[in-house]
Write an enzyme that holds these catalytic residues in place. Structure first.
Site, PDB file in Angstrom:
ATOM      1  N   GLU A  23     -19.829 -62.206 -36.172  1.00  0.00           N
ATOM      2  CA  GLU A  23     -20.033 -60.790 -35.835  1.00  0.00           C
ATOM      3  C   GLU A  23     -21.507 -60.658 -35.524  1.00  0.00           C
ATOM      4  OE1 GLU A  23     -21.324 -57.351 -35.778  1.00  0.00           O
ATOM      5  OE2 GLU A  23     -21.001 -57.273 -37.941  1.00  0.00           O
ATOM      6  N   LEU A  24     -21.827 -60.606 -34.212  1.00  0.00           N
ATOM      7  CA  LEU A  24     -23.212 -60.766 -33.764  1.00  0.00           C
ATOM      8  C   LEU A  24     -23.776 -59.476 -33.173  1.00  0.00           C
ATOM      9  CD1 LEU A  24     -22.731 -64.319 -32.189  1.00  0.00           C
ATOM     10  CD2 LEU A  24     -23.338 -63.710 -34.551  1.00  0.00           C
ATOM     11  N   LYS A  41     -23.854 -66.320 -49.057  1.00  0.00           N
ATOM     12  CA  LYS A  41     -25.309 -66.239 -49.061  1.00  0.00           C
ATOM     13  C   LYS A  41     -25.712 -64.897 -48.454  1.00  0.00           C
ATOM     14  CE  LYS A  41     -28.499 -67.146 -46.203  1.00  0.00           C
ATOM     15  NZ  LYS A  41     -29.411 -65.996 -46.558  1.00  0.00           N
ATOM     16  N   GLU A  91     -32.143 -55.420 -28.657  1.00  0.00           N
ATOM     17  CA  GLU A  91     -31.835 -54.430 -29.684  1.00  0.00           C
ATOM     18  C   GLU A  91     -33.126 -53.929 -30.304  1.00  0.00           C
ATOM     19  OE1 GLU A  91     -27.997 -54.836 -32.267  1.00  0.00           O
ATOM     20  OE2 GLU A  91     -28.858 -56.830 -32.051  1.00  0.00           O
ATOM     21  N   GLY A 104     -24.869 -61.326 -38.112  1.00  0.00           N
ATOM     22  CA  GLY A 104     -26.299 -61.372 -37.863  1.00  0.00           C
ATOM     23  C   GLY A 104     -26.586 -61.402 -36.376  1.00  0.00           C
ATOM     24  N   SER A 105     -27.742 -61.901 -36.019  1.00  0.00           N
ATOM     25  CA  SER A 105     -28.182 -61.883 -34.625  1.00  0.00           C
ATOM     26  C   SER A 105     -27.415 -62.900 -33.788  1.00  0.00           C
ATOM     27  CB  SER A 105     -29.674 -62.172 -34.531  1.00  0.00           C
ATOM     28  OG  SER A 105     -29.931 -63.545 -34.808  1.00  0.00           O
ATOM     29  N   CYS A 135     -25.902 -52.903 -35.948  1.00  0.00           N
ATOM     30  CA  CYS A 135     -25.554 -53.656 -34.734  1.00  0.00           C
ATOM     31  C   CYS A 135     -24.730 -52.828 -33.771  1.00  0.00           C
ATOM     32  CB  CYS A 135     -24.811 -54.938 -35.101  1.00  0.00           C
ATOM     33  SG  CYS A 135     -23.305 -54.653 -36.049  1.00  0.00           S
ATOM     34  N   TRP A 187     -28.953 -57.981 -44.157  1.00  0.00           N
ATOM     35  CA  TRP A 187     -29.623 -57.043 -45.058  1.00  0.00           C
ATOM     36  C   TRP A 187     -29.292 -55.585 -44.766  1.00  0.00           C
ATOM     37  CZ3 TRP A 187     -32.274 -53.725 -42.070  1.00  0.00           C
ATOM     38  CH2 TRP A 187     -32.708 -54.190 -40.806  1.00  0.00           C
TER      39      TRP A 187
END
Length: 492
Positions: free
Chosen positions: A262-263, A187, A393, A240-241, A296, A163
């Site tokens: 990609e975390l 998605k 984070e 995301g996480s 991130c 998001w």
């Protein structure tokens, strides 16, 4: 389906096709009996009701991708490049509309949203050019044969995007997939799907054939299970996480999909005594407070050498205390809201925990008067490893300052986490410049700069911050397979 009056009121300049935003499967708007709400975090208003899709629709989307793949992979690189250039032009033309959609559903300042549209478009333009550069090679052989290596699209791709950058995280995945000749089901986050629907509509207008690029949203676990477990999905990519990324990677193992992750990160930003103070402060603001700290790669831990510490803290606090905080659709702002109440609680919890462990609030540290999800830009001193923000984070506008004495100490602190996405350092010493850059255990390093994101450079991390790279010419490789062809020759 964008149908709430509150949304239309703030986006009266929108082109007509944007007002029909909906999940897209095989070139058609997807419908469902149930819907979910999209909420403007700045106002808490419902701005859209979206069809709530699930596993059945995800299966249908993958089937659509598979049907479209045969023809799409057979199109010439030249044709795919032209279509992507058309998409780039349409995104650029719709810049203001896309920015308003993004600010309405995500909350970032309108100026930042415009910048993100430009950033998103840059990936489409870049990979339009890279589409024609999927070169092969001929390998010399000691035998009476020739060895050719060609690169072909991996196949159907499943993608999940977050998001916090509703446009750029999409084009950074979709553009190289399309350039390579892959088809893709995306998605987006259910918090910010409207930008994705608008981008997909523009892709159709640009000439992307039906079924090549589908967008679905709703039941995230059910959709995710299909995209990670379906045998016809050859590649899965996620931003995301770290925790969710590990789960999704495990789900991909049953079919041994190609995976890109990609975390999360825990970026250190190091300011040495010899740094240019103004440059370091501006770099820290760019890295830490962009998108209200919800990135991130934002500086999660700011490490400042003892001789620079007090001057840096004073200058940083003075700058951010003058930030204009508010609804990005109601005037010029530098900071918007946090995305949800849970996000707000985490940020405030980190500040309270830091104070309990000895931190001092220099500025901020409370809810902002702009609204329930707005947090004051905050500077803390006396940060230490006992605090939650040292390991987690924060994902918010909180700048904790850790004091250090030596370069060795700074590097030890910087590298003391299991994540390794981005890091930043400010110094005018050329020797230190190289020592620090090579010693930081991250996939990206910003030296005397608070930005590491551009379409021309590889983006990604090491350790638990992910697998693979996005952007640059390396980003195309993530969607291509190499095939060697051995050609026997008859002797004369």
């Amino acid at each position: 389906m964008v149908g709430e009056e509150g949304f239309l009121t703030v986006t009266t300049s929108l082109r007509p096709n944007f007002l029909n935003g909906a999940p897209l499967i095989d070139g058609e708007a997807a419908r469902a009996k149930e819907t979910f709400e999209v909420i403007n975090p700045a106002t808490d208003e419902v701005i859209a009701n979206i069809p709530f899709l699930g596993a059945a629709e995800a299966e249908a989307s993958v089937a659509s991708n598979l049907r479209a793949y045969t023809d799409w992979r057979a199109t010439s690189a030249h044709e795919r490049a032209n279509i992507l250039r058309n998409w780039f032009a349409l995104i650029t033309d719709a810049r203001e509309d896309l920015a308003k959609i993004m600010t309405a559903e995500q909350g970032k300042p309108l100026g930042e949203a415009r910048g993100e549209v430009d950033y998103a478009a840059s990936f489409v333009q870049w990979f339009a050019e890279e589409a024609r550069r999927a070169y092969g090679e001929i390998i010399p052989s000691h035998q009476d044969r020739r060895i050719l290596v060609i690169r072909q699209p991996v196949g159907v791709v499943g993608a999940i995007t977050p998001w916090n950058f509703p446009a750029a995280m999409i084009t950074r995945k979709v553009a190289p997939a399309l350039a390579a000749g892959c088809t893709i089901t995306l998605k987006p986050s259910e918090l910010t799907p409207l930008t994705a629907f608008a981008l997909a509509q523009l892709a159709l207008e640009a000439g992307v054939p039906a079924g090549v690029f589908n967008v679905i949203a709703g039941d995230a676990p059910a959709i995710g299970s299909v995209l990670t477990g379906h045998p016809d999905v050859a590649k899965f990519t996620f931003t995301g996480s770290t925790a969710v990324g590990k789960t999704l990677t495990g789900q991909c193992a049953s079919t041994l999909k190609r995976v890109s992750m990609e975390l999360g990160g825990n970026a250190p930003l190091i300011v040495f005594d010899d740094a240019d103070l103004d440059q370091a402060v501006e770099g820290a603001i760019t890295s830490k407070f962009r998108n209200t700290g919800q990135t991130c790669v934002c500086a999660n831990r700011i490490l400042v050498q003892s001789g620079m510490h007090d001057r840096f803290v004073e200058a940083l606090a003075a700058k951010i205390s003058n930030f204009r905080v508010g609804n990005g659709l109601e005037g010029v702002t530098e900071q918007g809201p946090l995305i949800t109440s849970a996000a707000y609680d985490k940020v405030d919890g980190h500040v309270r925990d830091a104070v309990e462990h000895g931190a001092k609030i220099i500025t901020g540290g409370e809810r902002h008067e702009a609204g329930p999800l707005f947090y004051q830009p905050t500077v803390l001193t006396g940060a230490n490893d006992a605090m939650r923000l040292a390991e987690e984070e924060t994902f918010g506008p909180v700048a904790p300052i850790f004091k250090f004495k030596t370069e060795t100490e700074a590097l030890s602190l910087a590298n003391s986490t299991r994540t390794g996405l981005a890091a930043y350092a400010f110094t005018q010493d050329v020797d230190r410049f190289w020592r620090v850059a090579e010693s930081l255990e991250t996939g990206m390093v910003g030296l005397n700069s608070g930005l590491v994101s551009t379409e021309t450079a590889p983006f990604g991390g090491i350790k638990e911050s992910g697998l693979g790279r996005e952007g640059s010419h390396h980003g195309l490789d993530e969607f291509l397979e190499m095939k060697s062809i051995h050609v026997g020759l008859r002797t004369v």
